[in-house]
Structures are given as structure tokens and as C-alpha cells.
Design an enzyme around this catalytic site. Sequence first.
Site, mmCIF file in Angstrom:
data_model
loop_
_atom_site.group_PDB
_atom_site.id
_atom_site.type_symbol
_atom_site.label_atom_id
_atom_site.label_comp_id
_atom_site.label_asym_id
_atom_site.label_seq_id
_atom_site.Cartn_x
_atom_site.Cartn_y
_atom_site.Cartn_z
ATOM 1 N N ARG A 148 0.853 -1.185 0.000
ATOM 2 C CA ARG A 148 0.000 0.000 0.000
ATOM 3 C C ARG A 148 0.887 1.231 0.000
ATOM 4 N NH1 ARG A 148 -4.184 2.208 4.680
ATOM 5 N NH2 ARG A 148 -2.409 3.491 5.249
ATOM 6 N N TRP A 403 -12.433 12.029 8.275
ATOM 7 C CA TRP A 403 -11.031 11.702 8.532
ATOM 8 C C TRP A 403 -10.638 10.448 7.775
ATOM 9 C CZ3 TRP A 403 -8.862 7.428 11.368
ATOM 10 C CH2 TRP A 403 -7.445 7.443 11.329
#
Length: 403
Positions: A148, A403
Site C-alpha cells: 500500500r 477523517w
Amino acid sequence: MPKIVNARVIITSPGRNFVTLKIECDDGTTGVGDATLNGRELAVASYLADHVVPCLIGRDAHRIEDVWQYLYKGAYWRRGPVTMTAIAAVDTALWDIKGKLAGLPVYQLLGGASREAVTVYCHANGTSIDDTIAAALEYQQQGFRAIRLQCGVPGMASTYGVSKDRYFYEPADGDLPSESVWNTSRYLRIVPELFKAAREALGWDVHLLHDIHHRLTPIEAGRLGKDLEPYRPFWLEDATPAENQEAFKLIRQHTSAPLAVGEIFNSIWDAKDLIQNQLIDYIRATVVHAGGITHLRRIAAFADLYQVRTGCHGATDLSPVCMAAALHFDLSVPNFGIQEYMRHTPETDAVFPHAYSIEGGMMHPGDEPGLGVDIDEELAKGYEYKPAFLPVNRLEDGTMYSW
Ligand code: EZ4
Ligand code: CO
């Protein structure tokens, strides 16, 4: 029957807060379940201690499905992260007990291994593209085949997924929520640059993933998907908030980038429309937040009908107990996709001794009976709970944002 005689809620903070349920049977067999809900730990601890544990005493530990139904239907107030995390902890501990009593690792009770080992993806991040690529190259050399990528957004003091510590990622950082600032257009410009640089440096034999962390509108996500298509992302995670499951239709109309959603889902109902309309490719619900192994298997079985594969959440706030449970699930489930992996701190690993292992980007739950993980309660006592909130996020004009 193995009768449940005791259940303890153990709160400890070896590097970060964890809540663990330990169930004990009359023959002395114990089982553990993760009950950690990041930033809301004590709510689950209270739900368990005040409302669940008293109902468990005297029950047959073998009746996992019945206990699950009892806690789900019996609550009247169905679903929600606190309830489902509490149910997950009980369910996980009961699978652990069943495995120990059978003398078999839990994955054997789930139908046996469907693969040799579990492919995981790790996290490369950095404040700049160069730092992120350097981290990714290190992971590639260590044998990870899926990485990632998250990098800082120029002009932003902090960005989701970019850790302050080089090795350990921890977003919950304040005794009150810290505030970060967000700028979508800068973000949309930097991510394609990051992926371009990553393909040049890492080649095409590694899967590249990215987490948008609920920050885009559907049409913005469609744009980003299109821009990343030349670099063949493995998935784009949490492209847009998923309360409105239909929102993903718009993303699908604009990009063939595979989509992953669901780390904050707590039941199959959060994912039903997404799955049956084939609006996602990977379902990220995980053991601890989605009702345990029992409910996650139900989600996976439903997803399999629509060629949606699993991609369990595996950040550091999911304890080694959850990681172990996830690995047994991953090894067994036919439509496994990938498992997220972030290393825990040595303090966390010491408090939760475990049989699972990692080698060259693959993990295995080990062959100990049960889940192969425990909590060292003496050691745990040395780490007192510290309030820690997840950050909040605002646009530059002060508007509250996701968020
Ligand atoms: O923000 O686990 O994919 N992983 C993530 C995580 C989550 C945290 C929240 O507790 O999005 O970093
Ligand atoms: Co995520």
C-alpha cells in the site's frame, strides 16, 4: 458440555490500547477474543462487562451460533460498532475454545486450508514520493508482493497514512482529537505521480494499493480511478463514505480500478447493496468489528456469490488476537483476496504471544489448537490504559470533513 464459568475483560496498553475478552470453561479451557474499537475502547469494555458477561455464565461454550444469535437478537438494539465488537469478542473466544477442545487449529474447523498461506499487503509511506518509494523498495526486497502506498500531500502538515514513526503506524495520538487539514485538489494531483514513480521503481510484478480513507466524492473518486488506471492499482480503498451504498454506482461508471470498502462496517447489512450490485471488488470487514468469525463467514459466503473477495482490515489497532482469527478465516475462505498487515510493536507482541508467522509477504496462522494466540495477563497489567483519540479532519476554511 464445556460450561462457561468466567469471562474477564482485560484492558491493556502495550504501545496502544487493546481490549481483550478471556472466557474460561469449567474444565479450565480458555479462549480469547479481541474487543478493541479504536478511540472508543471503554464503551466496548463496559458493554461486555456490564451487559454481556453476566449472560454468558453457565452457557455451553460449544454453542457458538446460538450464543451469537442470543447476543444479536437478544440485544434488541441490533448492530452498531460497539455491540458488534462485543459480540465479535465472544464469538472469537468461543472458536478458540472449540479449537482447543477439538485439538485442531480453528482453520480446520472452518473447512480446512483453501491455500498454502495468506498473501498480505504491507504499508509503505513517507512525507514525499521519494521517501515512499524508498520504503516500498525495502518491502519489495523483503519479499512483499503487495504494497500500500501513501504519501504526504504538499503544503499539508499531516496526511492520513503517513506515520511519524518509520516503522510503527499509530493514528490515535491525543488525549483529545488532534486536527488535520485537507485539500482535495492537491491530493488528486499527487497520487497519480506517486503511482507513476512506483511503477518506474518497483516494476509491474508487485500489487500496489491505496487508501483514500473516505476523502473523495464519488465523481472525484472516478477521476482518481481513471488517472491511476495506467498503473494498474490492485485496489482503491474507501473511495467515498459508504453510508449511501448507491454512491459507488457513480464511481463504477467512470473507472475500472478495483474498489475495496468495509473496514468500518459492522454487519452484512452495511455491505448488502454494494455486494449484490457488484459495486465493489473487495470487502474489508474484519473479525473484531463485524461480529466475529461467525458473521464474517456469512458476509464472505454472500460476497462469493457475486465474485467479491475478502480483504480484511489489519491495522495495528486490531490486536494480535484479531490478526490470528483473521488468518484462520483467510486460510479457509474460498473467496479470499488479500489480508492487510502492519507490524505491531515488540511490547504488543510480547503481551500477545502468538503462533502466526510471516515470511516473504505470506502469513500462516500456525497449527496450534484454537487460534494459537493468548494474552499474558501479568505482563498486560504493567501497561495502563491511556485515553487516545483518532484525529479529526477539516477543510482549509474550517469545515469539518471525513477523517
Ligand atoms: O484508519 O485502523 O486501512 N487501514 C486504515 C487504518 C484505520 C485505523 C482506524 O482505527 O484505514 O489505518
Ligand atoms: Co483503510
